[in-house]
Structures are given as structure tokens and as C-alpha cells.
Design a protein around this motif. Structure first.
Motif, mmCIF file in Angstrom:
data_model
loop_
_atom_site.group_PDB
_atom_site.id
_atom_site.type_symbol
_atom_site.label_atom_id
_atom_site.label_comp_id
_atom_site.label_asym_id
_atom_site.label_seq_id
_atom_site.Cartn_x
_atom_site.Cartn_y
_atom_site.Cartn_z
ATOM 1 N N HIS A 1 -0.801 9.572 -10.235
ATOM 2 C CA HIS A 1 0.069 9.576 -11.411
ATOM 3 C C HIS A 1 0.323 8.131 -11.858
ATOM 4 C CE1 HIS A 1 3.588 10.115 -13.928
ATOM 5 N NE2 HIS A 1 3.263 11.397 -13.993
ATOM 6 N N GLY A 2 0.333 7.912 -13.163
ATOM 7 C CA GLY A 2 0.568 6.576 -13.713
ATOM 8 C C GLY A 2 1.896 5.981 -13.278
ATOM 9 N N GLY A 3 2.903 6.810 -13.083
ATOM 10 C CA GLY A 3 4.198 6.324 -12.616
ATOM 11 C C GLY A 3 4.127 5.749 -11.206
ATOM 12 N N VAL A 4 3.272 6.314 -10.373
ATOM 13 C CA VAL A 4 3.086 5.808 -9.009
ATOM 14 C C VAL A 4 2.378 4.457 -9.056
ATOM 15 C CG1 VAL A 4 1.991 6.270 -6.770
ATOM 16 C CG2 VAL A 4 3.068 8.140 -8.047
ATOM 17 N N ILE A 5 1.375 4.351 -9.913
ATOM 18 C CA ILE A 5 0.660 3.079 -10.073
ATOM 19 C C ILE A 5 1.618 2.008 -10.596
ATOM 20 C CG2 ILE A 5 -1.187 1.898 -11.343
ATOM 21 C CD1 ILE A 5 -2.705 4.616 -11.295
ATOM 22 N N SER A 6 2.430 2.369 -11.573
ATOM 23 C CA SER A 6 3.406 1.447 -12.134
ATOM 24 C C SER A 6 4.430 1.013 -11.087
ATOM 25 C CB SER A 6 4.099 2.114 -13.327
ATOM 26 O OG SER A 6 5.030 1.251 -13.905
ATOM 27 N N TYR A 7 4.895 1.955 -10.274
ATOM 28 C CA TYR A 7 5.830 1.644 -9.186
ATOM 29 C C TYR A 7 5.224 0.614 -8.229
ATOM 30 C CZ TYR A 7 8.350 2.411 -4.773
ATOM 31 O OH TYR A 7 9.043 2.237 -3.613
ATOM 32 N N ALA A 8 3.959 0.833 -7.857
ATOM 33 C CA ALA A 8 3.285 -0.089 -6.939
ATOM 34 C C ALA A 8 3.181 -1.483 -7.553
ATOM 35 C CB ALA A 8 1.898 0.445 -6.581
ATOM 36 N N GLU B 1 0.830 -1.203 0.000
ATOM 37 C CA GLU B 1 0.000 0.000 0.000
ATOM 38 C C GLU B 1 0.866 1.254 0.000
ATOM 39 O OE1 GLU B 1 -4.046 -1.643 2.124
ATOM 40 O OE2 GLU B 1 -2.833 -0.185 3.211
ATOM 41 N N ILE B 2 0.349 2.283 -0.648
ATOM 42 C CA ILE B 2 1.005 3.587 -0.690
ATOM 43 C C ILE B 2 -0.015 4.646 -0.270
ATOM 44 C CG2 ILE B 2 2.122 5.321 -2.142
ATOM 45 C CD1 ILE B 2 3.014 3.059 -3.992
ATOM 46 N N PRO B 3 0.249 5.358 0.837
ATOM 47 C CA PRO B 3 -0.635 6.470 1.197
ATOM 48 C C PRO B 3 -0.534 7.556 0.122
ATOM 49 C CG PRO B 3 0.896 5.941 2.996
ATOM 50 C CD PRO B 3 1.339 5.176 1.784
ATOM 51 N N LEU B 4 -1.667 8.061 -0.307
ATOM 52 C CA LEU B 4 -1.654 9.062 -1.374
ATOM 53 C C LEU B 4 -1.523 10.464 -0.795
ATOM 54 C CD1 LEU B 4 -4.284 7.562 -3.806
ATOM 55 C CD2 LEU B 4 -1.789 7.509 -3.953
ATOM 56 N N LEU C 1 0.045 12.900 -7.197
ATOM 57 C CA LEU C 1 -1.088 13.063 -8.114
ATOM 58 C C LEU C 1 -0.655 13.839 -9.351
ATOM 59 C CD1 LEU C 1 -3.790 14.096 -5.474
ATOM 60 C CD2 LEU C 1 -3.055 11.780 -6.147
ATOM 61 N N GLN C 2 -1.401 13.643 -10.443
ATOM 62 C CA GLN C 2 -1.128 14.409 -11.654
ATOM 63 C C GLN C 2 -2.024 15.649 -11.678
ATOM 64 O OE1 GLN C 2 -4.233 14.187 -12.984
ATOM 65 N NE2 GLN C 2 -4.142 12.729 -14.680
ATOM 66 N N GLN C 3 -2.011 16.370 -12.774
ATOM 67 C CA GLN C 3 -2.652 17.683 -12.844
ATOM 68 C C GLN C 3 -4.164 17.677 -12.647
ATOM 69 O OE1 GLN C 3 -1.269 16.041 -15.387
ATOM 70 N NE2 GLN C 3 -2.335 16.404 -17.315
ATOM 71 N N TYR D 1 -3.748 0.453 -17.615
ATOM 72 C CA TYR D 1 -4.452 1.400 -16.762
ATOM 73 C C TYR D 1 -5.932 1.321 -17.137
ATOM 74 C CZ TYR D 1 0.256 3.098 -15.968
ATOM 75 O OH TYR D 1 1.585 3.183 -15.648
ATOM 76 N N LEU D 2 -6.759 0.959 -16.182
ATOM 77 C CA LEU D 2 -8.172 0.693 -16.466
ATOM 78 C C LEU D 2 -9.066 1.896 -16.234
ATOM 79 C CD1 LEU D 2 -8.221 -2.827 -14.824
ATOM 80 C CD2 LEU D 2 -7.894 -2.246 -17.246
ATOM 81 N N ARG D 3 -8.754 2.690 -15.218
ATOM 82 C CA ARG D 3 -9.500 3.918 -14.933
ATOM 83 C C ARG D 3 -8.648 4.791 -14.027
ATOM 84 N NH1 ARG D 3 -12.304 -0.151 -12.824
ATOM 85 N NH2 ARG D 3 -13.824 0.064 -14.459
ATOM 86 N N PRO D 4 -8.903 6.089 -14.021
ATOM 87 C CA PRO D 4 -8.129 6.968 -13.144
ATOM 88 C C PRO D 4 -8.346 6.595 -11.678
ATOM 89 C CG PRO D 4 -9.332 8.255 -14.772
ATOM 90 C CD PRO D 4 -9.853 6.836 -14.859
ATOM 91 N N GLY D 5 -7.285 6.702 -10.897
ATOM 92 C CA GLY D 5 -7.378 6.392 -9.477
ATOM 93 C C GLY D 5 -7.369 7.643 -8.635
ATOM 94 N N ARG D 6 -8.203 7.644 -7.613
ATOM 95 C CA ARG D 6 -8.191 8.716 -6.623
ATOM 96 C C ARG D 6 -8.662 8.135 -5.304
ATOM 97 N NH1 ARG D 6 -12.505 13.148 -8.417
ATOM 98 N NH2 ARG D 6 -11.222 13.042 -10.236
ATOM 99 N N GLY D 7 -8.239 8.743 -4.233
ATOM 100 C CA GLY D 7 -8.618 8.264 -2.921
ATOM 101 C C GLY D 7 -7.543 8.552 -1.898
ATOM 102 N N VAL D 8 -7.483 7.708 -0.867
ATOM 103 C CA VAL D 8 -6.550 7.950 0.228
ATOM 104 C C VAL D 8 -5.302 7.079 0.148
ATOM 105 C CG1 VAL D 8 -8.308 8.839 1.799
ATOM 106 C CG2 VAL D 8 -7.818 6.377 1.759
#
Length: 119
Positions: free
Chosen positions: A31-38, A16-19, A24-26, A64-71
């Protein structure tokens, strides 16, 4: 990044990575790079649960299936197949929202192989 392994067992890992704002991107999505890192790290740790700690990633792909947002992000990786020197793993990456709803935002597959380090 602040990544934490919250579950580690035979052929399975949860990372898990706390957001935070800087991840985040603009448009406010992760950010896709964070998702890829995970995904990359979860895949490699899952492979390590099957092969041991002396491994490197030999390749991976991500959709990448959909944009991610949350905690936080949650990457759940499992071993699909393994040999003596290589493991193939799959990973689902979820964005965890404030109300604990998990939204699948990416799926990845990758492999890792053992290495022998010269000392």
C-alpha cells in the motif's frame, strides 16, 4: 507496522518493514501509505542523526516509481544538507523480493527541523 532500524549512522539510516497481507492493497502490492510511512520515518531518523533527537518533519514529497511486492520494504535515507536547525534528506524505498532482489519502488525527499519542547 513492525518497522525496524537495521542500520543507523552519521547521516544515514536503513529502516525495514516485514511485509504482511494487511499491508498490501487490493492487487497484492504494498500500500502507498506503508511506503510513505517508511520514507517519512527514514527521512526523519536520518535528519535526527545530524540534528539530534528533538526534531519534527517539516515537509516531504514522494514519487511512487513502480508497484512494490516482496517480503519486506527497505528505506535508505541520507542527509543531503544540514544547518544548525534544519536538515534536508533523500530516501530510496526498495521492495525486497524472495530472492533478495531489491526493486526501487519510490523516491522521497524531506526536511526536518529542531524543536524546543516546553516541559
Amino acid at each position: 507496522m513492525g518497522a525496524q532500524i537495521v542500520e543507523y549512522g552519521a547521516d544515514r539510516i536503513v529502516l525495514e518493514i516485514p511485509l504482511r497481507r494487511e499491508l498490501l492493497q487490493q492487487f497484492g502490492f504494498v500500500h502507498g501509505g506503508v511506503i510513505s510511512y517508511a520514507a517519512d520515518n527514514a527521512l526523519t531518523f536520518a535528519a535526527g542523526s545530524a540534528l539530534g533527537p528533538s526534531i519534527v518533519t517539516s515537509g516531504f514529497s514522494i514519487d511512487y516509481l513502480r508497484p512494490g511486492r516482496g517480503v519486506r520494504l527497505r528505506a535508505v535515507a541520507t542527509v543531503v544538507n544540514r544547518s544548525r536547525r534544519q536538515a534536508l534528506c533523500r530516501c530510496d524505498v526498495f521492495a525486497i523480493e524472495d530472492d533478495a532482489t531489491a526493486v526501487l519502488c519510490a523516491a522521497a525527499q524531506g526536511s526536518a527541523r529542531t524543536i524546543h519542547l516546553e516541559r
